[in-house]
Design a protein around this motif. Structure first.
Motif, mmCIF file in Angstrom:
data_model
loop_
_atom_site.group_PDB
_atom_site.id
_atom_site.type_symbol
_atom_site.label_atom_id
_atom_site.label_comp_id
_atom_site.label_asym_id
_atom_site.label_seq_id
_atom_site.Cartn_x
_atom_site.Cartn_y
_atom_site.Cartn_z
ATOM 1 N N ALA A 11 49.463 37.695 49.308
ATOM 2 C CA ALA A 11 49.165 38.584 48.177
ATOM 3 C C ALA A 11 50.313 39.567 47.982
ATOM 4 N N TRP A 12 50.848 40.112 49.093
ATOM 5 C CA TRP A 12 51.906 41.115 48.953
ATOM 6 C C TRP A 12 53.239 40.440 48.583
ATOM 7 N N LYS A 13 53.521 39.304 49.235
ATOM 8 C CA LYS A 13 54.834 38.669 48.991
ATOM 9 C C LYS A 13 54.900 38.204 47.535
ATOM 10 N N TYR A 14 53.777 37.711 47.009
ATOM 11 C CA TYR A 14 53.825 37.176 45.634
ATOM 12 C C TYR A 14 53.158 38.129 44.669
ATOM 13 N N PHE A 52 32.984 42.310 33.393
ATOM 14 C CA PHE A 52 32.478 43.531 32.755
ATOM 15 C C PHE A 52 32.928 43.618 31.289
ATOM 16 N N PRO A 53 34.242 43.401 30.980
ATOM 17 C CA PRO A 53 34.627 43.481 29.556
ATOM 18 C C PRO A 53 33.874 42.468 28.706
ATOM 19 N N LYS A 54 33.590 41.311 29.279
ATOM 20 C CA LYS A 54 32.895 40.297 28.473
ATOM 21 C C LYS A 54 31.445 40.716 28.216
ATOM 22 N N ILE A 55 30.814 41.346 29.234
ATOM 23 C CA ILE A 55 29.387 41.696 29.080
ATOM 24 C C ILE A 55 29.247 42.890 28.148
ATOM 25 N N PHE A 56 30.064 43.939 28.362
ATOM 26 C CA PHE A 56 29.815 45.193 27.615
ATOM 27 C C PHE A 56 30.863 45.445 26.540
ATOM 28 N N GLY A 57 31.966 44.653 26.538
ATOM 29 C CA GLY A 57 32.985 44.884 25.523
ATOM 30 C C GLY A 57 33.789 46.141 25.800
ATOM 31 N N ARG A 58 33.600 46.742 26.990
ATOM 32 C CA ARG A 58 34.356 47.970 27.330
ATOM 33 C C ARG A 58 34.957 47.783 28.729
ATOM 34 N N MET A 59 35.855 48.715 29.091
ATOM 35 C CA MET A 59 36.461 48.606 30.414
ATOM 36 C C MET A 59 35.976 49.780 31.262
ATOM 37 N N TYR A 60 35.744 49.534 32.569
ATOM 38 C CA TYR A 60 35.402 50.652 33.470
ATOM 39 C C TYR A 60 36.703 51.318 33.900
ATOM 40 N N ASN A 61 36.590 52.444 34.571
ATOM 41 C CA ASN A 61 37.779 53.184 35.009
ATOM 42 C C ASN A 61 38.326 52.494 36.259
ATOM 43 N N GLU A 62 39.496 51.906 36.148
ATOM 44 C CA GLU A 62 40.044 51.058 37.210
ATOM 45 C C GLU A 62 40.309 51.872 38.480
ATOM 46 N N VAL A 84 42.708 30.962 50.187
ATOM 47 C CA VAL A 84 43.961 31.586 50.642
ATOM 48 C C VAL A 84 45.141 30.773 50.106
ATOM 49 N N ALA A 85 44.990 29.424 50.066
ATOM 50 C CA ALA A 85 46.099 28.591 49.566
ATOM 51 C C ALA A 85 46.323 28.846 48.078
ATOM 52 N N THR A 86 45.255 29.263 47.379
ATOM 53 C CA THR A 86 45.443 29.547 45.947
ATOM 54 C C THR A 86 46.392 30.710 45.751
ATOM 55 N N ILE A 87 46.326 31.696 46.644
ATOM 56 C CA ILE A 87 47.177 32.892 46.458
ATOM 57 C C ILE A 87 48.648 32.539 46.704
ATOM 58 N N TYR A 88 48.895 31.492 47.492
ATOM 59 C CA TYR A 88 50.287 31.142 47.879
ATOM 60 C C TYR A 88 51.132 30.879 46.639
ATOM 61 N N LYS A 89 52.294 31.500 46.575
ATOM 62 C CA LYS A 89 53.264 31.330 45.493
ATOM 63 C C LYS A 89 52.655 31.675 44.124
ATOM 64 N N GLY A 90 51.717 32.623 44.089
ATOM 65 C CA GLY A 90 51.170 33.011 42.776
ATOM 66 C C GLY A 90 51.877 34.270 42.295
ATOM 67 N N SER A 91 51.271 34.987 41.346
ATOM 68 C CA SER A 91 51.801 36.309 40.955
ATOM 69 C C SER A 91 50.590 37.218 40.934
ATOM 70 N N VAL A 92 50.385 37.903 42.089
ATOM 71 C CA VAL A 92 49.083 38.521 42.356
ATOM 72 C C VAL A 92 49.020 39.916 41.738
ATOM 73 N N GLU A 93 47.911 40.196 41.069
ATOM 74 C CA GLU A 93 47.699 41.512 40.455
ATOM 75 C C GLU A 93 46.498 42.148 41.161
ATOM 76 N N PHE A 94 46.677 43.323 41.759
ATOM 77 C CA PHE A 94 45.609 43.906 42.595
ATOM 78 C C PHE A 94 44.640 44.705 41.742
ATOM 79 N N THR A 95 43.937 44.039 40.858
ATOM 80 C CA THR A 95 42.870 44.736 40.120
ATOM 81 C C THR A 95 41.627 44.780 41.002
ATOM 82 N N SER A 96 40.610 45.555 40.616
ATOM 83 C CA SER A 96 39.431 45.707 41.491
ATOM 84 C C SER A 96 38.710 44.371 41.697
ATOM 85 N N PRO A 97 38.547 43.501 40.669
ATOM 86 C CA PRO A 97 37.894 42.202 40.995
ATOM 87 C C PRO A 97 38.656 41.452 42.094
ATOM 88 N N MET A 98 40.002 41.524 42.032
ATOM 89 C CA MET A 98 40.777 40.783 43.054
ATOM 90 C C MET A 98 40.549 41.411 44.426
#
Lengths: 315, 559, 210, 153
Positions: A49-52, B413-423, B340-354
């Motif tokens: 997660a951190w590396k990518y 959440f955006p799909k259900i309520f059409g709004r965003m919570y405070n991240e 875990v293999a899905t995360i490999y070589k991805g471009s990870v965004e640390f939002t609250s669902p993640m």
């Protein structure tokens, strides 16, 4: 290094039965495998997660959808680990479930909120199981009413018991001492009070204790002493001495001549046959405001005299 | 996912959608729109989750100190029993399938609604009707534990009769939902949405619906027999007239092990949806996860005996169930490796669902591996019915299913309520929740190893009572933080639902079919039913030179 | 099979008529599977105690009036046959004929109730209650749940009868009749298994083991 | 709000979907129904007749169950049109049998292989539950007096 860590994280109770060390060994093997897998996989996940992590908006990502060899490997390895762990567990448990022929038998009866033991020569004891160290002992257990479960953490044994059926467990105590016995199958209000003590003593002490009742020449024991022993074993779970309500009324100053109102409204002063009657069939004389849950006890004549004389000493 | 449907401008989000096309209580109560029914389920379940949580705090506060701390034994027994009954039958069993499943299933398979909308409304009404019986059980002081083991459960007839009736009626609601989902997935998929293009959340809901339909009637008959036992004394479970309490345990756990998979499978489905979106990578081993989900649903019927290793079953059957229970761990392990293999070589965004999804993976590994201590016969003789088991199943249910539900609530959440919570607020609440949860239940593993039995109101008679008291105290303090974490998350989501900033139709530009409608979706989900031409995990396909079936791409990729 | 018939409003509005038909049948078959599991649990408890108290069950089964049981089986089979004729009539769009067959089914179901009532009253008057022995506990439970299902069946078939009165069924639309027909046949199949297990347990007449 | 049936079920081609739902139920000729009904009545009488034979208890069960299965197959196959249904309906009909087998195996099978722990020769006053069977196979020591309490009643 591993032993040092295992030493710190060894929360298992003292190893007091023949197989306790092996059970702990299996437990440690599983714990080490689990902790290793958990930490490793979490570390790899966080590393990935951190590396990518997302650096630019449309960062190039590898289009990997599956990898047959990798997937087969990580399916087969957990299955093999499962086989091995099962075999470990099976061998020790097989021994746990097959008592040796010559083990001395003790009968256990679980009743709402106390334990009764009876030995081969007929000696009875309540709330206290005395066994010789080093010799296998087989407990043949039944329950007089609801489900109970006989659990000795130090011996790593546990078995449920229910009315109309005998279940058994056996163990060979290796180190002497006093150990807790718990009831681990929920059985009502005083489920947490249904404990007993397992005393592992030397062979001679065990024999003396066993034949204690047999020699009449011993100087007569004061009735209050037997009464107190019966109180701590059977009554303490529900009746306190300091006036506080546990389940039943407190015994504090029971013989003070004070009037008590029963559930059916009649007033009564505590005397000998009131105590005798409420031990033999308690539901007929429940004091108002208390749950009618007291079980009937079959006490012998001298035990009754003991209890009554003990109650007379309570101020 | 064909790209032409992405041209949806946001003209729809402002005006008529399923939330405001009708107003008033009756429009909600009588609604047959799967989205509204999902929302009503969500609100009533959060209410029961709060009650269950309060009961948990009462139980924890009682155990803080030795002896009687705040309540006496009887009230303590009532508290842990009702905590169990409410949390299981009223919150987590209908849990994800009834809320997110109801809301998302038709959206994800491109349908206008579930197969039988009125049956869906009936199942919500039956759920509410069932909860009345649960309140009746509270009134009659139910104190038998959520497992209703006989012969103790034959002592308090009115309480057990109302509790069994509650569980029976709630089980009926669960069956109706299961039937509805099975027919919807079989009959109402969008054209082109074949079984190997089905989103993984739909696969998880399918496996859950299978379990609901197969297992729930068995608890129905078991509780009916217990009800009749209490009412007319038919003697089936009373040992003193020849009945057999172990038979009750067999029939009870024959349902109650598949039910723990009803709880966890949808959460796994949610995680399999979230991780690809936030690592912009296709899910790794789609087929493996599908087979794992359906495989767990099948294996779960073979392993119920591991709940009864010390209950007087015959020795041979104990060896058999221990052997089979180990195979339940394999599909779950495969899933964890795939995530875990899905995360490999991805471009990870640390939002609250993640964050929730990754926390799910970590917590569920602890849950899964401690399950192995309980599957091995030798150690189960020590661990059965101690706090080790309590910690294990709280990691599985709370760390697994509830964290999965929270992950799903944040992601859609955006799909259900059409709004965003405070991240930012969501991340703080997540950290609080994570610390509180681990702090509450890690000490309980240690308590279990030291032999502290389950359902004990008081441990003052133990030999090493000081260490027990110390551990219980830590666990209780962290349980307050845990409760605070849960409530903060709900406050954040509640506030976001009403006052959050307006969300676009596809804020995380996910390829899932449910994101192609405006959010909140109109009453009819899709104007025209979309045609599905590819699977919904094609993230990064534009960079690679072959598509997910492995064959070379024919069309040259646009620059 | 052209779709000249217009669908009644608010009826599976978002499904095509054929798809609605197959969905309804799939749903009913799944629901029948749950019913089999419901009775299956009771059969499992019965099998357990049948194995454990083999002789006692033979003894008590002897006290059951197997003639009434056999008669009841025939009554239910006939009502199942009448139901099938009703479904056949509905498939052909003959609402009046279908209504008549449904009435025959309902009457036979009430006959079944009558016989069951006689049996129950005689047993109870002889002091045989659900609590006398596990066999009787299971007997009353299983036949009781079965009778409950028959009562629900009667209600559903009467609702169908009202629909035939309003000429609602046609060659294109007869889903409710077939679906409730499936339910009724299942209730009959459950009794087909209940009858030998409970009544003919230890054999009857010469072959009995008391 | 009138719902226009937008929903179009497209044909096969590039958009493979599951079983095509075309056509309504199958119409079975009436005389087939009557024949099956007659067969069911005959089989019921056969079951009752079989019960009068002088055979062991378990034989009674096997015969009764066999006939009941045939009757059930007839009702399922013909009355419920199972013979004309798709594969999915067959799966739905058959999997409960596996679940039942699992349950009966688990409960009765468990009780049949259970070894009861047996009380030794000591006279004990523990109340014996009615119908509690004690088998002595478990006991290895030959010299202990057998405490016979076979299935009472």
């Amino acid at each position: 290094m591993l032993d040092w860590i295992l030493e710190i994280f060894d929360f298992m109770p003292v190893e007091a039965s023949s197989w306790a060390s092996r059970v702990d060994y299996i437990n440690n093997v599983i714990t080490v495998i689990s902790v290793f897998c958990t930490v490793a996989i979490t570390f790899v996940m966080i590393l990935f997660a951190w590396k990518y992590r997302r650096k630019s908006e449309n960062q190039k990502t590898a289009y990997i959808t599956h990898n047959a060899t990798l997937e087969t490997i990580w399916t087969i390895i957990p299955t093999i680990i499962c086989f091995v762990l099962f075999y470990f567990g099976y061998t020790v448990y097989h021994e746990m479930r097959n008592p040796p022929v010559g083990a001395n038998e003790v009968f256990v009866k679980g009743q709402t909120w106390y334990w009764d033991f009876q030995y081969a020569n007929g000696k009875k004891s309540t709330g206290e199981l005395v066994v010789p160290v080093g010799e296998p002992v087989k407990l043949i257990m039944t329950s007089a009413d609801v489900l109970h479960s006989f659990f000795i953490p130090a011996m790593r044994v546990k078995e449920d018991m229910y009315n109309g059926n005998y279940s058994y467990l056996w163990f060979t105590p290796t180190s002497s001492g006093t150990f807790d016995i718990f009831c681990t199958e929920y059985c009502g209000t005083q489920h947490s009070g249904m404990t007993a003590k397992l005393k592992v003593v030397s062979k001679e002490a065990y024999n003396d204790w066993l034949n204690e009742k047999k020699d009449p020449s011993a100087e007569p024991v004061l009735p209050e002493v037997t009464g107190k022993a019966i109180y701590t074993a059977k009554c303490a779970a529900c009746h306190s001495l300091d006036g506080s309500k546990v389940v039943g009324p407190s015994f504090k100053g029971i013989y003070s001549g004070a009037k008590h109102v029963l559930q059916d409204g009649t007033e009564v002063v505590v005397d000998d046959n009131y105590i005798r009657n409420s031990i033999a069939n308690p539901l007929s004389q429940i004091v108002a405001g208390y749950p009618p849950v007291m079980p009937a006890f079959q006490l012998s004549e001298d035990e009754l005299i003991g209890v009554i004389s003990y109650m007379k000493t309570l101020k | 996912m064909s790209n032409d449907t992405n041209h949806h401008t946001d003209k729809h989000s402002g005006d008529v959608n399923y939330l405001n096309f009708e107003k008033g209580f009756m429009s909600w109560w009588m609604s047959i729109d799967h989205k509204r029914i999902g929302l009503m389920y969500l609100v009533s379940m959060i209410f029961f989750f709060a009650i269950g949580g309060l009961l948990a705090l009462v139980v924890r506060t009682e155990l803080m100190k030795r002896g009687q701390t705040i309540i006496d034994n009887d009230t303590y027994n009532m508290a842990f029993t009702l905590h169990g009954v409410i949390m299981i039958f009223l919150f987590i069993v209908p849990g994800v399938p009834a809320t997110l499943g109801n809301f998302l299933l038709p959206l994800m398979i491109g349908a206008k609604d579930v197969a039988f909308p009125r049956l869906n409304r009936l199942s919500y009404w039956v759920y509410v009707f069932g909860s009345f019986f649960a309140f009746l059980a509270i009134y009659f002081k139910l104190d038998t534990g959520w497992t209703f083991y006989s012969p103790y459960s034959l002592r308090n007839a009115p309480a057990v009769m109302s509790a069994t009736m509650a569980a029976f009626v709630l089980g009926f609601a669960s069956i109706l939902t299961g039937v509805n989902f099975l027919v919807t997935i079989h009959k109402m998929r969008a054209p082109g949405l074949t079984w190997d293009r089905l989103p993984l959340f739909v696969w998880a809901t399918y496996a859950t619906a299978l379990l609901q339909v197969i297992a729930t009637p068995i608890i129905g008959i078991t509780l009916l027999l217990l009800f009749l036992e209490n009412a007319f004394g038919i003697g089936v479970f009373r040992p003193d007239v020849g009945g057999d309490p172990v038979l009750f345990q067999h029939l009870f756990w024959f349902y109650s092990h598949p039910v723990v998979y009803i709880m966890i499978l949808p959460a796994m489905g949610i995680v399999s949806e979230i991780i690809p979106v936030f690592s912009r990578k296709p899910i790794f081993g789609y087929k493996a996860i599908v087979w794992a989900s359906v495989g767990i649903a099948a294996i779960s019927f073979l392993v119920w005996g591991h709940h009864m290793f010390v209950s007087g079953m015959s020795d041979f059957v104990r060896y058999l169930f221990s052997f089979l229970t180990f195979f339940v761990a394999v599909p779950t392990a495969v899933k964890v490796f795939n995530w875990v293999a899905t995360i490999y070589k991805g471009s990870v965004e640390f939002t609250s669902p993640m964050l929730y999804a990754m926390a799910f993976v970590f917590l569920f590994m602890i849950a899964g591996t401690t399950g192995i201590h309980l599957a091995t016969l030798a150690t189960d003789a020590h661990y059965h019915d101690t706090y080790f088991v309590v910690a294990h199943f709280h990691y599985t249910i709370q760390g697994g299913a509830v964290i999965g539900l929270y992950a799903g609530l944040h992601f859609w959440f955006p799909k259900i309520f059409g709004r965003m919570y405070n991240e930012k607020f969501a991340k703080i609440a997540f950290c609080l929740l994570f610390i509180g949860f681990n702090g509450t239940f890690l000490p309980q593993f240690v308590l279990g190893m030291m032999g502290m039995p389950r359902r004990y109101a008081d441990y003052s008679t133990f030999s090493n009572v000081d260490t027990f008291e110390y551990l219980h105290f830590i666990s209780t303090c962290f349980s307050y933080i845990n409760a605070l974490g849960y409530s903060l998350v709900l406050v954040n989501l509640g506030y976001g639902a009403v006052k959050g900033v307006k969300a676009t139709a596809n804020p995380y530009n996910s390829l899932g079919l449910e994101w192609q409608t405006p959010s909140p979706p109109p009453h009819d989900n899709f104007e025209t039913i979309p045609v599905v031409t590819d699977w919904s995990y094609g993230y990064g396909e534009e960079y690679s030179d072959h598509d997910h079936n492995g064959n070379k791409k024919v069309v040259a990729k646009p620059a | 099979m052209s779709h000249h018939e217009t669908l009644p409003a608010g009826h599976y509005h978002h499904l095509e008529p054929e798809q609605a038909y197959h969905s309804a049948k799939l749903a009913m078959w799944i629901f029948l599977a749950t019913e089999i599991h419901l009775f299956g649990g009771a059969f499992c408890a019965f099998a357990f105690f049948r194995w454990r108290y083999f002789d006692d069950f033979n003894h008590y089964a002897g006290q059951l009036n197997w003639q009434l049981g056999a008669l009841n089986t025939l009554v239910l089979l006939t009502s199942s046959w009448a139901m099938v004729r009703g479904v056949d009539a509905a498939q052909k769009g003959l609402n009046k004929l279908c209504g008549r067959w449904l009435i025959v089914t309902i009457i036979l179901a009430f006959v079944f109730f009558g016989i069951k009532a006689i049996e129950y009253s005689t047993k109870l008057s002889h002091g045989i209650y659900p609590s006398t022995h596990i066999f009787w506990g299971l007997y009353y439970t299983m036949t009781g749940i079965h009778a409950l299902h028959i009562a629900v069946g009667i209600g559903l078939i009467y609702w169908l009868y009202l629909l035939t009165k309003k000429e609602r069924f046609s060659t294109v639309y007869y889903t409710p009749v077939e679906v409730i027909g499936l339910y009724w046949h299942l209730v009959d199949v459950i009794w087909i298994f209940l009858f030998p297990l409970l009544y003919l347990l230890g054999g009857v007449g010469a072959g009995a083991h008391h | 709000m009138e719902h226009t049936t937008e929903w179009k079920r497209l044909g096969k081609g590039d958009l493979p979907t599951e079983d095509m739902d075309t056509g309504l139920g199958h119409i079975v000729p009436i005389d087939v129904y009557n024949k099956v009904f007659a067969a069911l009545v005959v089989l019921t009488l056969a079951t009752v007749w079989a019960a009068t034979l002088e055979v062991s208890g378990t034989a009674h069960i096997i015969v009764a169950m066999f006939i009941a299965l045939i009757k059930a197959a007839l009702v399922y196959g013909c009355f419920m049109h199972l013979l004309f249904e798709k594969k999915i309906i067959w799966i739905i009909v058959t999997y409960p049998l596996f679940i039942l087998a699992l349950m009966i195996l688990g409960t009765t099978g468990d009780a049949s292989v259970k070894r009861e722990s047996i009380p030794s020769n000591v006279e004990i006053e523990y109340k014996k539950g009615k119908g509690f069977g004690v088998n002595d196979e478990f006991l290895q020591a030959p010299d202990v007096k057998e405490d016979t309490a076979h299935s009472t009643h």
